[in-house]
Design an enzyme around this catalytic site. Structure first.
Site, PDB file in Angstrom:
ATOM      1  N   TYR A  30       0.682  -1.163   0.136  1.00 34.35           N
ATOM      2  CA  TYR A  30      -0.107   0.031   0.111  1.00 34.35           C
ATOM      3  C   TYR A  30       0.829   1.401  -0.014  1.00 34.35           C
ATOM      4  CZ  TYR A  30       0.983   0.991   4.992  1.00 34.35           C
ATOM      5  OH  TYR A  30       1.533   1.235   6.120  1.00 34.35           O
ATOM      6  N   LYS A 143       6.411  -1.899   2.101  1.00 35.89           N
ATOM      7  CA  LYS A 143       5.369  -1.391   2.677  1.00 35.89           C
ATOM      8  C   LYS A 143       4.341  -2.216   2.634  1.00 35.89           C
ATOM      9  CE  LYS A 143       3.256   3.232   3.163  1.00 35.89           C
ATOM     10  NZ  LYS A 143       3.361   3.294   4.595  1.00 35.89           N
ATOM     11  N   GLU A 175      12.621   3.318  13.976  1.00 35.80           N
ATOM     12  CA  GLU A 175      11.714   4.039  13.506  1.00 35.80           C
ATOM     13  C   GLU A 175      10.492   4.239  14.457  1.00 35.80           C
ATOM     14  OE1 GLU A 175      10.221   3.083   9.605  1.00 35.80           O
ATOM     15  OE2 GLU A 175      10.213   1.120  10.046  1.00 35.80           O
ATOM     16  N   LEU A 199      11.098   1.678   7.164  1.00 40.27           N
ATOM     17  CA  LEU A 199      10.508   1.899   5.590  1.00 40.27           C
ATOM     18  C   LEU A 199      11.244   3.472   5.360  1.00 40.27           C
ATOM     19  CD1 LEU A 199       8.079   1.394   3.989  1.00 40.27           C
ATOM     20  CD2 LEU A 199       7.076   3.463   4.827  1.00 40.27           C
TER      21      LEU A 199
HETATM   22  N1  PMP Z   1       7.778   4.228   8.724  1.00 41.55           N
HETATM   23  C1  PMP Z   1       6.626   3.615   9.043  1.00 41.55           C
HETATM   24  C2  PMP Z   1       6.857   2.128   9.577  1.00 41.55           C
HETATM   25  C3  PMP Z   1       5.625   4.139   8.362  1.00 41.55           C
HETATM   26  O1  PMP Z   1       4.461   3.266   8.461  1.00 41.55           O
HETATM   27  C4  PMP Z   1       5.694   5.342   7.681  1.00 41.55           C
HETATM   28  C5  PMP Z   1       4.353   5.675   7.203  1.00 41.55           C
HETATM   29  N2  PMP Z   1       4.012   5.445   5.786  1.00 41.55           N
HETATM   30  C6  PMP Z   1       6.792   5.924   7.548  1.00 41.55           C
HETATM   31  C7  PMP Z   1       7.986   5.497   8.172  1.00 41.55           C
HETATM   32  C8  PMP Z   1       6.943   7.290   6.878  1.00 41.55           C
HETATM   33  O2  PMP Z   1       6.753   7.063   5.727  1.00 41.55           O
HETATM   34  P1  PMP Z   1       6.477   8.418   4.661  1.00 41.55           P
HETATM   35  O3  PMP Z   1       7.047   9.505   5.011  1.00 41.55           O
HETATM   36  O4  PMP Z   1       6.689   7.621   3.309  1.00 41.55           O
HETATM   37  O5  PMP Z   1       5.136   8.663   4.875  1.00 41.55           O
END
Ligand code: PMP
Length: 289
Positions: A30, A143, A175, A199
């Protein structure tokens, strides 16, 4: 309206099969994309990451990505979305339940929009967080729809009155449950390297670019929970939270317990990115500038 494979249809005309592999195994991927001023923010980067996630789980995507981007923009227009999000997911599709891939897969793509304002209070005042053991799998760079590790951590954080759980694996901060984590120490920005344990956030990469433009030194290096407690500043980044100051971790105040100057500079630079891409000239931090 929602996007269903390559067609826009009314939401009540869509249905999920009880043997959809996304529903049964979390076998899918997603993206969450922000819309500011009616325009999708960093759409190409999100679609590139979707493609990468698909490749990693060996899910062939039959759609032309140029056309997909066009359909997503049409979805935003059809729903007259100005401030909000696009949720986009692809599952491996329906097949009799069996762990191994079905011989023939027809992936199912769904995208829908939701109106969501920017998280103004959090951006201004910062948030409380707590640490939580990182119990997730070893491919956090994908993701994937499997989010139970993040769900359980976030729920504990909410029950403690916190907005985010900061995940810790072997003493190292990886994270947040749905964000990336940064600290500032002696003027240098630190964040976990973009490997399999996190991620690779789109917001994370925008902030790293902004830091470069601002002349803020960056080290993509691991840091410990004690480093986080002792940091001058800390913040999280994500599509939904943007660049959000962290003012407390567990029972510790970070720095002076208020958003720090480097965080403020990066928030301002991030607002500049929104203005540049989506034509919103008044950033959320506007009145303080
Ligand atoms: N880490 C995780 C585990 C997440 O779920 C998200 C949110 N999508 C992020 C980091 C931040 O990613 P992004 O800046 O692409 O939203």
């Amino acid at each position: 309206m929602i996007l269903w494979n390559d067609r826009l249809i009314p939401r009540n005309e869509a249905s999920v099969d009880i043997e959809d592999r996304g529903y049964q195994f979390g076998d899918g991927i997603y993206e969450v994309i922000r819309v500011y001023g009616g325009k999708a923010f960093y759409l190409t980067e999100h679609l590139n990451r979707l493609e990468k996630s698909a490749r990693e789980i060996r899910l062939p995507l039959p759609w032309d990505f140029g056309l997909l981007a066009e359909r997503i923009n049409q979805l935003v227009d059809a729903n007259r979305l100005v401030e909000g999000t696009i949720y986009l997911q692809v599952t491996r599709g329906r097949a009799p339940r069996n762990h191994a891939f079905p011989e023939k897969t027809e992936p199912v793509l769904v995208a829908y929009t939701t109106e969501v304002p920017r998280p103004e209070a959090m951006l201004k005042e910062g948030i409380r967080t707590c640490t939580h053991r990182d119990i997730r799998w070893l491919r956090c760079d994908i993701k994937s729809l499997n989010l139970l590790g993040a769900v359980l951590a976030k729920q504990e954080a909410v029950e403690k009155g916190c907005k985010e759980a900061i995940l810790v694996r072997d003493g190292t901060v990886t994270e947040g449950s749905s964000s990336n984590v940064f600290i500032v120490r002696d003027g240098t920005l630190y964040t976990h390297p973009a490997n399999n344990l996190i991620l690779h956030g789109i917001t994370r990469s925008i902030v790293l670019k902004c830091a470069g433009d601002e002349g803020i030194p960056v080290k993509e290096e691991t840091f410990s929970v004690d480093d986080l407690y002792a940091a001058d500043e800390a913040f999280i980044t994500g599509t939904m939270v943007e660049v959000c100051p962290v003012i407390r971790v567990d029972d510790r105040k970070i720095g002076d317990g208020v958003p720090g100057p480097v965080t403020r500079r990066l928030q301002k630079a991030f607002d500049g990115q929104i203005a540049h891409q989506c034509g919103q000239m008044d950033g959320i931090m506007g009145e303080r500038r």
